[in-house]
Design a protein around this motif. Sequence first.
Motif, mmCIF file in Angstrom:
data_model
loop_
_atom_site.group_PDB
_atom_site.id
_atom_site.type_symbol
_atom_site.label_atom_id
_atom_site.label_comp_id
_atom_site.label_asym_id
_atom_site.label_seq_id
_atom_site.Cartn_x
_atom_site.Cartn_y
_atom_site.Cartn_z
ATOM 1 N N ILE A 184 12.485 0.473 -3.806
ATOM 2 C CA ILE A 184 11.968 0.442 -2.845
ATOM 3 C C ILE A 184 12.675 0.559 -1.431
ATOM 4 C CG2 ILE A 184 11.726 -2.041 -2.092
ATOM 5 C CD1 ILE A 184 9.151 0.410 -1.044
ATOM 6 N N GLU A 185 13.857 0.092 -1.518
ATOM 7 C CA GLU A 185 14.739 0.143 -0.414
ATOM 8 C C GLU A 185 15.308 1.748 -0.324
ATOM 9 O OE1 GLU A 185 17.101 -2.075 -3.590
ATOM 10 O OE2 GLU A 185 15.036 -2.119 -2.827
ATOM 11 N N LYS A 186 15.546 2.141 -1.422
ATOM 12 C CA LYS A 186 15.877 3.562 -1.307
ATOM 13 C C LYS A 186 14.849 4.607 -0.952
ATOM 14 C CE LYS A 186 17.985 7.449 -4.263
ATOM 15 N NZ LYS A 186 18.508 7.805 -5.494
ATOM 16 N N TRP A 187 13.549 4.256 -1.174
ATOM 17 C CA TRP A 187 12.425 5.061 -0.890
ATOM 18 C C TRP A 187 12.019 5.023 0.544
ATOM 19 C CZ3 TRP A 187 10.256 9.157 -2.654
ATOM 20 C CH2 TRP A 187 9.054 9.438 -2.091
ATOM 21 N N LEU A 188 12.363 4.016 1.366
ATOM 22 C CA LEU A 188 12.082 3.909 2.570
ATOM 23 C C LEU A 188 12.962 4.441 3.523
ATOM 24 C CD1 LEU A 188 11.210 -0.066 2.541
ATOM 25 C CD2 LEU A 188 9.622 1.707 3.025
ATOM 26 N N VAL A 189 14.193 4.653 2.983
ATOM 27 C CA VAL A 189 15.235 5.524 3.680
ATOM 28 C C VAL A 189 15.501 7.134 3.157
ATOM 29 C CG1 VAL A 189 16.337 3.673 4.732
ATOM 30 C CG2 VAL A 189 17.208 4.738 2.566
ATOM 31 N N SER A 190 14.548 7.553 2.235
ATOM 32 C CA SER A 190 14.627 8.734 1.624
ATOM 33 C C SER A 190 14.027 9.974 2.575
ATOM 34 C CB SER A 190 13.950 8.953 0.334
ATOM 35 O OG SER A 190 14.961 8.058 -0.725
ATOM 36 N N PHE A 191 14.405 10.872 2.355
ATOM 37 C CA PHE A 191 14.061 12.119 3.196
ATOM 38 C C PHE A 191 13.270 13.055 2.165
ATOM 39 C CE2 PHE A 191 15.829 15.580 6.287
ATOM 40 C CZ PHE A 191 14.550 16.192 6.348
ATOM 41 N N ASN A 193 0.892 -1.196 0.116
ATOM 42 C CA ASN A 193 -0.052 0.157 0.086
ATOM 43 C C ASN A 193 0.877 1.187 -0.013
ATOM 44 O OD1 ASN A 193 -2.694 -1.222 -0.020
ATOM 45 N ND2 ASN A 193 -2.661 -1.178 2.028
ATOM 46 N N LEU A 194 2.137 1.077 0.209
ATOM 47 C CA LEU A 194 3.036 2.238 0.177
ATOM 48 C C LEU A 194 3.159 2.944 -0.890
ATOM 49 C CD1 LEU A 194 4.872 3.796 2.053
ATOM 50 C CD2 LEU A 194 6.757 2.500 1.326
ATOM 51 N N PRO A 195 2.637 4.040 -1.118
ATOM 52 C CA PRO A 195 3.001 4.914 -2.636
ATOM 53 C C PRO A 195 4.657 5.190 -2.684
ATOM 54 C CG PRO A 195 2.363 6.323 -0.742
ATOM 55 C CD PRO A 195 2.260 5.240 -0.159
ATOM 56 N N CYS A 196 4.901 4.795 -3.870
ATOM 57 C CA CYS A 196 6.311 4.809 -4.383
ATOM 58 C C CYS A 196 6.604 5.546 -5.683
ATOM 59 C CB CYS A 196 7.199 3.396 -4.112
ATOM 60 S SG CYS A 196 8.974 3.576 -4.549
ATOM 61 N N PRO A 197 7.451 6.453 -5.864
ATOM 62 C CA PRO A 197 7.548 6.695 -7.214
ATOM 63 C C PRO A 197 8.256 5.871 -8.311
ATOM 64 C CG PRO A 197 8.891 8.189 -5.711
ATOM 65 C CD PRO A 197 8.287 6.965 -4.993
ATOM 66 N N MET A 198 7.588 5.859 -9.518
ATOM 67 C CA MET A 198 8.183 5.051 -10.417
ATOM 68 C C MET A 198 9.520 4.835 -10.697
ATOM 69 S SD MET A 198 5.074 5.425 -13.475
ATOM 70 C CE MET A 198 5.965 4.093 -14.441
ATOM 71 N N ASP A 199 10.221 3.769 -10.970
ATOM 72 C CA ASP A 199 11.725 3.612 -11.171
ATOM 73 C C ASP A 199 12.548 4.083 -10.050
ATOM 74 O OD1 ASP A 199 11.053 3.336 -13.978
ATOM 75 O OD2 ASP A 199 10.790 5.364 -14.276
ATOM 76 N N VAL A 200 11.788 4.098 -8.886
ATOM 77 C CA VAL A 200 12.730 4.269 -7.310
ATOM 78 C C VAL A 200 12.647 2.885 -6.698
ATOM 79 C CG1 VAL A 200 13.003 5.390 -5.230
ATOM 80 C CG2 VAL A 200 12.290 6.672 -7.258
#
Length: 329
Positions: free
Chosen positions: A250-257, A241-248
């Motif tokens: 998930i491991e990077k998105w989860l620790v992004s600011f 259910n977590l929104p995540c930008p396309m082509d990013v």
Amino acid sequence: MTDLASLAEYLSGHPAVAEKANIQQAFGHALEVSGKIRLGDDCAAIANPSGTGHLLFAAEGMLGSFVEDDPWFAGYSAVMVNLSDVAAMGGRPVAVTDILWTPTEQISAEIWQGMQAAALAYSVPIVGGHTTRTVSGKAMLGAAVLGHAGDRLITSFDAKPGDLLVIAIDMHGGYRGDKPFWNASTITSPERLRADLELLPSLAEKGLCRAGKDISNGGIIGTLAMLCQCSAVGAVLDLENLPCPMDVEIEKWLVSFPSFGFLLAIAPEDLENTMSDFTATKITCREIGHFRETPGITITADGESAELVFRKPGVHAAGDVFDSGEAMV
């Protein structure tokens, strides 16, 4: 990285996440001198001594490498992240002060141009501070903010088992260079920047949200760890259910600011009204899990789950020591 167990291990050992999961070590020395102010919130919430509501007070220091690599954006961010802290408490900013040490006028000018741009975009004045010219060394930058809120706050201490975990985040924009910072601020009109920050005090004043935090260094996982620690709860995060930008990844998105991102604890009966506050905006608001009584964080996807086991800051999963001094924002 698609294996859930591997993802959990990566997130547990990420240096910025480890710092946030052990954040009490950062403010522990202030406990004896903090008076009646609870520590661990995005701002110190001080009962207004001359009336109703609360004064809000917070400060942020910019990473030395950040100031060196991108002085304009470091200046911009010094203002922006402080305003986010105020909004995370359900408040509105009053003014910002800065602390700046620079070895050259050129670097000082670039930092100031960034701070000025943010102050104008968000319509919050910079009313003073401290500036020092050094004869050597690198530039250092910090800023503090004063804000105000009503009697109802969004705190880090009031998430309850059974509350829904909701994310409100601006998915527009992109990463700035190779840093894990998702920038949606500098491409957004001043009018929308101000309106978006107003969403948080509106939720608080309507009584829809009693707990939450702005997503900071350490990303979604690090911020969730802090929120759980302050509220003495655990959480389940549903990655599907977590929104995540396309082509990013998930491991990077989860620790992004992100420049605009908040984790909220919403009572199930208030979810519909909370979501409706975001329908006419460009902010993505979605239920991504729930809080529970059992401590810790569980991530789930495709019917599987994995527990995050946080390590002490300064130690990699393999046991190698690293410099964690710049893992804090």
